[in-house]
Design a protein around this motif. Sequence first.
Motif, mmCIF file in Angstrom:
data_model
loop_
_atom_site.group_PDB
_atom_site.id
_atom_site.type_symbol
_atom_site.label_atom_id
_atom_site.label_comp_id
_atom_site.label_asym_id
_atom_site.label_seq_id
_atom_site.Cartn_x
_atom_site.Cartn_y
_atom_site.Cartn_z
ATOM 1 N N GLY A 34 -6.276 -6.006 1.189
ATOM 2 C CA GLY A 34 -7.690 -6.065 1.519
ATOM 3 C C GLY A 34 -7.942 -5.943 3.002
ATOM 4 O O GLY A 34 -8.898 -5.295 3.441
ATOM 5 N N ASP A 35 -7.099 -6.570 3.840
ATOM 6 C CA ASP A 35 -7.264 -6.469 5.289
ATOM 7 C C ASP A 35 -7.107 -5.026 5.750
ATOM 8 O O ASP A 35 -7.837 -4.552 6.609
ATOM 9 N N ARG A 36 -6.148 -4.323 5.192
ATOM 10 C CA ARG A 36 -5.933 -2.936 5.581
ATOM 11 C C ARG A 36 -7.142 -2.092 5.207
ATOM 12 O O ARG A 36 -7.567 -1.223 5.950
ATOM 13 N N LEU A 37 -7.709 -2.331 4.024
ATOM 14 C CA LEU A 37 -8.865 -1.562 3.603
ATOM 15 C C LEU A 37 -10.062 -1.857 4.486
ATOM 16 O O LEU A 37 -10.807 -0.960 4.881
ATOM 17 N N SER A 79 -2.753 -2.337 -2.146
ATOM 18 C CA SER A 79 -1.372 -2.183 -2.618
ATOM 19 C C SER A 79 -1.323 -1.746 -4.085
ATOM 20 O O SER A 79 -0.338 -1.182 -4.525
ATOM 21 N N LYS A 80 -2.399 -2.017 -4.855
ATOM 22 C CA LYS A 80 -2.465 -1.567 -6.242
ATOM 23 C C LYS A 80 -3.049 -0.157 -6.252
ATOM 24 O O LYS A 80 -4.204 0.070 -6.602
ATOM 25 N N GLN A 114 -6.824 14.976 0.023
ATOM 26 C CA GLN A 114 -6.753 14.695 1.454
ATOM 27 C C GLN A 114 -7.403 13.353 1.791
ATOM 28 O O GLN A 114 -6.870 12.586 2.593
ATOM 29 N N ILE A 115 -8.537 13.062 1.161
ATOM 30 C CA ILE A 115 -9.210 11.787 1.424
ATOM 31 C C ILE A 115 -8.391 10.637 0.865
ATOM 32 O O ILE A 115 -8.229 9.591 1.508
ATOM 33 N N ALA A 116 -7.835 10.803 -0.341
ATOM 34 C CA ALA A 116 -7.000 9.743 -0.928
ATOM 35 C C ALA A 116 -5.765 9.493 -0.077
ATOM 36 O O ALA A 116 -5.333 8.345 0.092
ATOM 37 N N LEU A 120 -5.022 5.837 1.117
ATOM 38 C CA LEU A 120 -3.904 5.171 0.442
ATOM 39 C C LEU A 120 -2.545 5.524 1.034
ATOM 40 O O LEU A 120 -1.601 4.751 0.902
ATOM 41 N N GLY A 121 -2.436 6.680 1.668
ATOM 42 C CA GLY A 121 -1.130 7.136 2.132
ATOM 43 C C GLY A 121 -1.078 7.338 3.628
ATOM 44 O O GLY A 121 -1.658 6.562 4.394
#
Length: 476
Positions: A34-37, A79-80, A114-116, A120-121
């Motif tokens: 959550g912090d990363r997001l 992470s999920k 590209q957005i994902a 996420l990556g």
Amino acid sequence: MSLLRRIEQGQGSSPAPSPKPSGEGQGGQGSSGGDRLSSLQARRVSAPSTTPQAGSYFDLKVRVQNKLLAEIDPSMDISKSDDVRRTIQNLFEQILADENIVLSRPERARLFEQIAAEILGFGPLQPLLEDDSITEVMVNGPKNIYIERKGKLHRVPITFENNDHVMRVIERIVAPLGRRIDESSPYVDARLPDGSRVNAVIPPISLVGPVLTIRKFSKNPISIDQLIQFGSITAEAVQFLKACVEARLNIVVSGGTGSGKTTLLNVLSGFIPDDERIITIENAAELQLRQEHVVTLESRPPNIEGRGEVTIRDLVMNSLRMRPERIIVGECRGGETLDMLQAMNTGHDGSMTTAHANTPRDAISRIETMCLMAGLDLPVRAIREQIAGAVDVICQQERMRDGSRKVTTITEVSGMEGDVITMTDIFVFEQTGVEEGRIVGRTRPTGLRPKFMDKIEAAGIHLPPSIFGIGERRRY
């Protein structure tokens, strides 16, 4: 008040971020999903002024990406990735429909991927990291990206938007590990979640922009059968090394950069019995041991105040209090070498490590030099006696001219004569030719039996004489 407006009021609408100037996350505390997001949402990308031809697609991508980040729940656990990806897919389709953005199916799929990858990556690098045929990724600034495939370098038609885009990817790699990179600490060693090794260097040290080097590890570790199939080693040499590991002989894997030392160390570690306690010590955890009883230790750099550093030497000394049966050091680079030798000489038989060297004789000289780096005023003869008593086998790995990796020499450290450490080659690689640019040859036995054969036989292991080329006519 919308989440987007709250972000604008709390963080401002600054362009792409520069590296973190503080030591947040030190002490080994990684960021939660959550912090990363939330961090991603607060750091929305601002599109630079570009020509209409070059900027139209990029502007669309930035606009959709920023709106998507504003819609995502900041408490979502990134992470999920499967659940988050489905959520992003649904929001992505909804945003395109609400704004009446018409795209062909390939363009829509390309934009979403590209957005994902950005959320996420690791942005443009994500498809390269997912390609199992690529063994190394090298980013020399935002516009020059190279890969290694089958031992050869190739440039790929993939680019970053600018230096800040590269910095965002670097920060996403190092932040969860509690490490930092900024002008005061412009280089860092890290790893990806799959264990791949990462090194990053940024300006002012680098004059070409941020430089990122990723040494990829295969999702499924290379097996000993694959090494035999690749021609890296012969079945006879494998049987001999397997006996050495099971008989608790101390092994040093030496070789140059990129020669496959860690891969070979990982394979040899697989021969350790499951009922032994193994402690691994590395700068960045890379070894992929399959045994159950494994304790993995990782060194830590100092924080922004210059405190909290934990070196490889500290970990080696501490591991002696952890009741180890095997100590595996990813690489000896300095004074920890002396502590490693002492551990090998004081009951921790069967330990393994790697060292940078071009030949087994050079490996002995380098181990001696690294022992002197410990800062103790020891006579050279005492150090050589420690080496001769501790190291049993040196396994030399080499990257050949055609890009292949091969075990070129397996050498016994047999003792001392005067002030000189004596060594005996047990297996040596013999090149027989070159076919279609590929080096042809085999790692053949020299016909000599090592002096430590009594240790192998005492462990209940009986090797046939044919492994050493005894009783057989050698073929050239």
